[in-house]
Design a protein around this motif. Structure first.
Motif, mmCIF file in Angstrom:
data_model
loop_
_atom_site.group_PDB
_atom_site.id
_atom_site.type_symbol
_atom_site.label_atom_id
_atom_site.label_comp_id
_atom_site.label_asym_id
_atom_site.label_seq_id
_atom_site.Cartn_x
_atom_site.Cartn_y
_atom_site.Cartn_z
ATOM 1 N N GLN A 135 0.206 10.511 3.548
ATOM 2 C CA GLN A 135 -0.578 9.317 3.900
ATOM 3 C C GLN A 135 -0.207 8.795 5.290
ATOM 4 O OE1 GLN A 135 -3.073 9.424 1.256
ATOM 5 N NE2 GLN A 135 -2.971 7.250 1.747
ATOM 6 N N VAL A 136 0.686 9.512 5.993
ATOM 7 C CA VAL A 136 1.177 9.102 7.317
ATOM 8 C C VAL A 136 1.685 7.646 7.252
ATOM 9 C CG1 VAL A 136 0.758 9.193 9.798
ATOM 10 C CG2 VAL A 136 -0.622 10.599 8.268
ATOM 11 N N LEU A 137 2.590 7.408 6.299
ATOM 12 C CA LEU A 137 3.160 6.077 6.127
ATOM 13 C C LEU A 137 4.283 5.835 7.133
ATOM 14 C CD1 LEU A 137 3.513 5.892 2.229
ATOM 15 C CD2 LEU A 137 1.540 5.333 3.651
ATOM 16 N N THR A 138 4.507 4.581 7.432
ATOM 17 C CA THR A 138 5.674 4.208 8.229
ATOM 18 C C THR A 138 6.907 4.309 7.344
ATOM 19 O OG1 THR A 138 4.413 2.699 9.622
ATOM 20 C CG2 THR A 138 6.796 2.378 9.539
ATOM 21 N N LEU A 144 3.098 6.079 -3.267
ATOM 22 C CA LEU A 144 3.020 6.510 -1.872
ATOM 23 C C LEU A 144 1.721 7.240 -1.550
ATOM 24 C CD1 LEU A 144 6.661 7.662 -1.003
ATOM 25 C CD2 LEU A 144 5.633 5.392 -0.977
ATOM 26 N N HIS A 145 0.977 7.620 -2.556
ATOM 27 C CA HIS A 145 -0.303 8.286 -2.314
ATOM 28 C C HIS A 145 -1.493 7.343 -2.486
ATOM 29 C CE1 HIS A 145 2.132 11.987 -2.516
ATOM 30 N NE2 HIS A 145 1.183 12.483 -1.763
ATOM 31 N N ASP A 146 -1.210 6.058 -2.660
ATOM 32 C CA ASP A 146 -2.297 5.080 -2.698
ATOM 33 C C ASP A 146 -2.609 4.637 -1.266
ATOM 34 O OD1 ASP A 146 -3.497 2.257 -2.844
ATOM 35 O OD2 ASP A 146 -3.532 2.880 -4.946
ATOM 36 N N PRO A 147 -3.870 4.673 -0.848
ATOM 37 C CA PRO A 147 -4.208 4.358 0.550
ATOM 38 C C PRO A 147 -3.904 2.928 0.966
ATOM 39 C CG PRO A 147 -6.199 4.592 -0.788
ATOM 40 C CD PRO A 147 -5.064 5.073 -1.626
ATOM 41 N N ARG A 148 -3.666 2.043 0.009
ATOM 42 C CA ARG A 148 -3.339 0.662 0.368
ATOM 43 C C ARG A 148 -1.899 0.507 0.844
ATOM 44 N NH1 ARG A 148 -5.410 -1.812 -5.251
ATOM 45 N NH2 ARG A 148 -4.500 0.179 -5.918
#
Length: 485
Positions: free
Chosen positions: A251-254, A224-228
């Motif tokens: 990472q402001v993920l969905t 979850l901390h990988d920018p991809r």
């Protein structure tokens, strides 16, 4: 042996990365147990952070080409996956029973349900919505389209080893995304066994990667901390969901979160008794009660309370407990010792606080994590099973006399996933459904799960929806283009 000849009794137990089986980077493994007899089914590779990076690299490379494919191409691959999975339903169901314990009927039902997500999202893949309009004030043209969001991390629970994975994989692939899936450590074998099917269906190597691991927290946090990574989809407890949301925030993920439940089941005095009993049995005992949608709190109108309890207990007592692989068995074991002990603790607590044991209530002697179908009547509000998710074959029944009161009691929980209502008055039924603070309601039905419907809850039961049109949009970003001509 060709890919088409691969059988599910030849258990795959390594990681699936880049379209290949491989051991963990450090060689670590863990055992998967059969919950019926506590024997070891397989020793499974336990993924490391290096394995996670390899899976991310593979998914990134595969997604670049997959996202550029036409919706029809993606649709046809998903359609083939549906047909191939349907051809192997018995093998898949057998493996589900071996590692999860559920009875054969439940396991076959799950396998068919899991396959249906590939068919549904094969149809949705070619129907991505868009919009062309004109700004009323600016006069500019407004073009709105939906694009693949990016790589998705999928974290699935043990209670539906096939369906919770396909419910996430299918919409992600339909949207054009690559995925890394982390199956539950109790039940990783089913998801691993599905990979040859996806390969045969035409899913490119690396687009779907499976990372079983006992190092779940560190592994998922690393992903979850990988920018991809742009999407995290999780099904499981609310507590773990909160932890993942905190990691996703960095990472402001969905986030797509399908979390815990505490489902009320309300039976009004005018309900057809047979319909209510059979619906309640399905809502309670589907998957042995090990489901977030399982009826947890039963509220039965005092006018029919005794008749309902008698009829429902008779149906529960008639269910056969045993090895889920045997014909005629309705109730297999719970998934592990801690789940069985938690269920037994709920029953003991309720009885100590004044509940009445109608049937069941005692685990059998011997190997396996079995617990009998159990009915508790006159359960007090102070009982732990009223406030917490039971996740087992125990029905906690209470009385009510007033509509407004039962709605307030049903809504008095931090959860809001699903509720059930039984009444012959459709106006009252719809009125009560609207008053219930739940994402889903079964009206005179004990089953709400449907690939064509948006599955999800309110409050602490989650964010987003799975299934329906909404399920694919969770893996897409909305893009707006402003132009003039």
């Amino acid at each position: 042996m060709t890919k088409a000849d691969i059988r599910f009794d030849a258990l795959q137990s390594d990681l699936w990365i880049g379209g290949q089986w491989r051991p963990a980077a450090d060689g670590a493994r863990f055992d998967v147990m059969n919950p019926h007899d506590e024997t070891t089914l397989a020793s499974v590779a336990s993924a490391t952070l290096d394995d996670a990076d390899a899976a991310l690299d593979a998914a990134e490379a595969a997604m670049a080409d997959w996202a550029a494919k036409t919706p029809r191409h993606r649709s046809e691959v998903l359609r083939r996956a549906y047909h191939l999975m349907t051809e192997r339903l018995d093998d898949i169901a057998r493996l589900i029973t071996l590692e999860n314990g559920k009875a054969g009927t439940d396991a076959r039902g799950e396998a068919a349900y899991a396959a249906e997500f590939f068919r549904w999202f094969a149809e949705e893949a070619v129907r991505v919505p868009g919009h062309l309009g004109r700004g009323p004030a600016s006069g500019a043209r407004i073009l709105v389209q939906h694009k693949p969001a990016g790589l998705a991390v999928l974290v699935t629970p043990w209670n539906y080893p096939a369906a919770m994975g396909t419910r996430k994989i299918a919409p992600a692939l339909a949207a054009g995304c690559g995925v890394i899936i982390k199956p539950a450590s109790e039940t990783p074998l089913t998801m691993l066994a599905l990979m040859p099917i996806l390969e045969e269906a035409g899913v490119p190597p690396g687009l779907v990667n499976v990372l079983p691991s006992r190092r779940t927290g560190a592994l998922v946090d690393h992903l979850l901390h990988d920018p991809r990574v742009r999407v995290v989809s999780f099904t499981g407890s609310t507590g773990v969901g909160r932890t993942l949301l905190k990691s996703a925030a960095d990472q402001v993920l969905t986030p797509a979160m399908e979390l815990g439940g505490n489902a009320p089941l309300i039976v009004f005095e005018d309900a057809d008794l047979d319909t209510a009993v059979e619906g309640a049995l399905l809502a309670k005992m589907r998957n042995l009660g090990e489901a977030c949608t399982a009826a947890n709190r039963f509220y039965v109108h005092e006018a029919i309370h005794d008749a309902f309890v008698e009829a429902f207990a008779a149906r529960m007592t008639g269910l056969k407990v045993g090895n889920g692989l045997e014909e005629g068995v309705d109730v297999g074991p719970l998934v592990n010792a801690s789940t069985r002990d938690k269920v037994a603790g709920f029953v003991a607590d309720a009885l100590e606080k004044g509940a009445r044991l109608v049937c069941g209530g005692k685990a059998p002697e011997g190997k396996g994590f079995h617990y009998p179908p159990t009915v508790l009547a006159d359960v007090p509000e102070t009982a732990d099973c009223v406030r917490d998710e039971i996740f087992g074959p125990v029905a906690a029944i209470q009385r009510f006399s007033d509509e407004a009161d039962v709605i307030a009691r049903a809504n008095d929980t931090e959860y809001g996933l699903v509720a059930y209502v039984f009444t012959a008055d459709i106006r009252r039924g719809l009125r009560v459904c609207e008053a219930l603070d739940y994402g889903m309601v079964g009206l005179n039905r004990g089953l709400v799960s449907d690939p064509a419907a948006p599955f999800g809850g309110t409050k602490q039961s989650g964010l987003g929806r799975e299934g329906g049109t909404e399920g694919m949009l969770e893996f897409m970003e909305t893009q707006y283009i402003s132009t003039e001509w």
